[in-house]
Structure formats: C-alpha cells, structure tokens
Design a protein around this motif. Structure first.
Motif, PDB file in Angstrom:
ATOM      1  N   VAL A 138     -14.368   4.591   3.663  1.00 23.37           N
ATOM      2  CA  VAL A 138     -13.441   3.939   4.592  1.00 23.37           C
ATOM      3  C   VAL A 138     -12.952   2.631   3.980  1.00 23.37           C
ATOM      4  O   VAL A 138     -13.739   1.871   3.417  1.00 23.37           O
ATOM      5  N   ILE A 139     -11.655   2.373   4.126  1.00 16.91           N
ATOM      6  CA  ILE A 139     -11.089   1.085   3.729  1.00 16.91           C
ATOM      7  C   ILE A 139     -10.774   0.325   5.012  1.00 16.91           C
ATOM      8  O   ILE A 139      -9.991   0.792   5.838  1.00 16.91           O
ATOM      9  N   THR A 140     -11.422  -0.824   5.174  1.00 22.43           N
ATOM     10  CA  THR A 140     -11.168  -1.655   6.351  1.00 22.43           C
ATOM     11  C   THR A 140     -10.238  -2.794   5.953  1.00 22.43           C
ATOM     12  O   THR A 140      -9.072  -2.804   6.295  1.00 22.43           O
ATOM     13  N   THR A 141     -10.758  -3.749   5.207  1.00 23.77           N
ATOM     14  CA  THR A 141      -9.924  -4.863   4.737  1.00 23.77           C
ATOM     15  C   THR A 141      -9.549  -4.704   3.272  1.00 23.77           C
ATOM     16  O   THR A 141      -8.689  -5.421   2.779  1.00 23.77           O
ATOM     17  N   GLY A 142     -10.221  -3.807   2.575  1.00 24.68           N
ATOM     18  CA  GLY A 142      -9.996  -3.630   1.146  1.00 24.68           C
ATOM     19  C   GLY A 142     -10.889  -4.512   0.293  1.00 24.68           C
ATOM     20  O   GLY A 142     -10.811  -4.479  -0.932  1.00 24.68           O
TER      21      GLY A 142
END
Length: 171
Positions: A138-142
C-alpha cells in the motif's frame, strides 16, 4: 507524492472492499492471497506497458516483523507480479531496524522521520546502473517507497519506479 520515485502505479484505491482484503492478507495469516494479489498487480503493470525496468524487488519487512507474521507480504506480491512479467523478484533491500508501523503514524513528516535510514541496500553492485521496479502493498504518503528509492539511487540505481496493490486516494 514520492520524492525519489520516478513514477508509481497501483491498480486499486485503498478503500473497501480492497482495504479489508489487504488487511486480511497482512494480519489474518492469509499468505495465499499474495499470489492472487500479485498476479493482479502484474497484469496491471503489463496493461500499462511496464517494461522500463531491469530488476524487480520489494519493500522488505524487518526480520522481527517477518518472523512474527510468518511471511513478507510485499515479497509475495513482488514474486507473483514478477512471474506474470516473465522474470524473478530479487531481494535488494534489508530493513536494518524495526520501527513503529507506518500505519500508526498520521502525518507525512512523522512517516518520513520514522523510516529515515532504516533500509539498507544489500549489494551496491547488484543495483548499480539498473532500473528498478520496487513493489509494496500500500502507498499512503509515499514515504516508505521514497526512502527505499533514495537508498537504491544512492547505491547507483539509474531509476526506481514504484508499484503497489493499492494507494490512498489523494485529497
């Protein structure tokens, strides 16, 4: 979003029902979902024409967390996606220290500070001059992908492209 990643892609947003599926995969001992999820990711990358890489790798868990969980979810995703793409995933990074889970942190600044310097390139020779496709769940903020990319680029990688099963919708 990801300072050091040239581009990133994800076939899904991290919203129901995808969110529940990923949480079950990670926290309810469901490693078999990795093959299905990884194939979906690999097929999405194929559709998008992702052929601008020499190596596929993943954002690794710490040894402690991997032992506790019994598997590294990003590794399983990367291996299944690599199979679809006709190659193999290789371990390029190691998480040198166990830190608080990123999911418990709220701001991008907290997330960046939490993981700063905790990833180590296993072999600079393996990444030097290579274009790398780096996979996470998962990418949230990167922040995590960006930190890993920073380490790979510092070790001599030419470029890093990120992919994940899901990303948070930008607001």
């Amino acid at each position: 979003k990801c300072d050091f990643v040239r581009a990133y892609t994800a076939p899904f947003y991290y919203e129901p029902p995808v969110r529940q599926g990923i949480l079950a995969y990670k926290f309810r001992n469901a490693p078999s979902r990795g093959k299905v999820f990884g194939r979906i990711l690999g097929e999405d990358l194929l559709r998008r024409g992702a052929d601008d890489f020499d190596l596929i790798s993943w954002v690794p868990l710490s040894a402690k967390r991997c032992h506790r969980r019994g598997y590294d979810q990003a590794q399983l995703l990367a291996e299944a996606a690599a199979e679809v793409l006709g190659t193999k995933a290789v371990p390029l990074l190691r998480k040198a220290r166990d830190v608080s889970p990123q999911s418990r942190l709220r701001t991008p600044e907290e997330r960046r500070a939490n993981i700063s310097g905790c990833y180590v390139v296993r072999s600079a020779d393996a990444v030097r001059g290579k274009r790398i496709l780096l996979i996470d769940d998962v990418i949230t903020t990167g922040s995590t992908l960006s930190e890993c990319a920073r380490m790979l680029l510092t070790a001599g990688a030419v470029s890093v492209r990120g992919a994940a099963l899901a990303c948070h919708r930008e607001e």
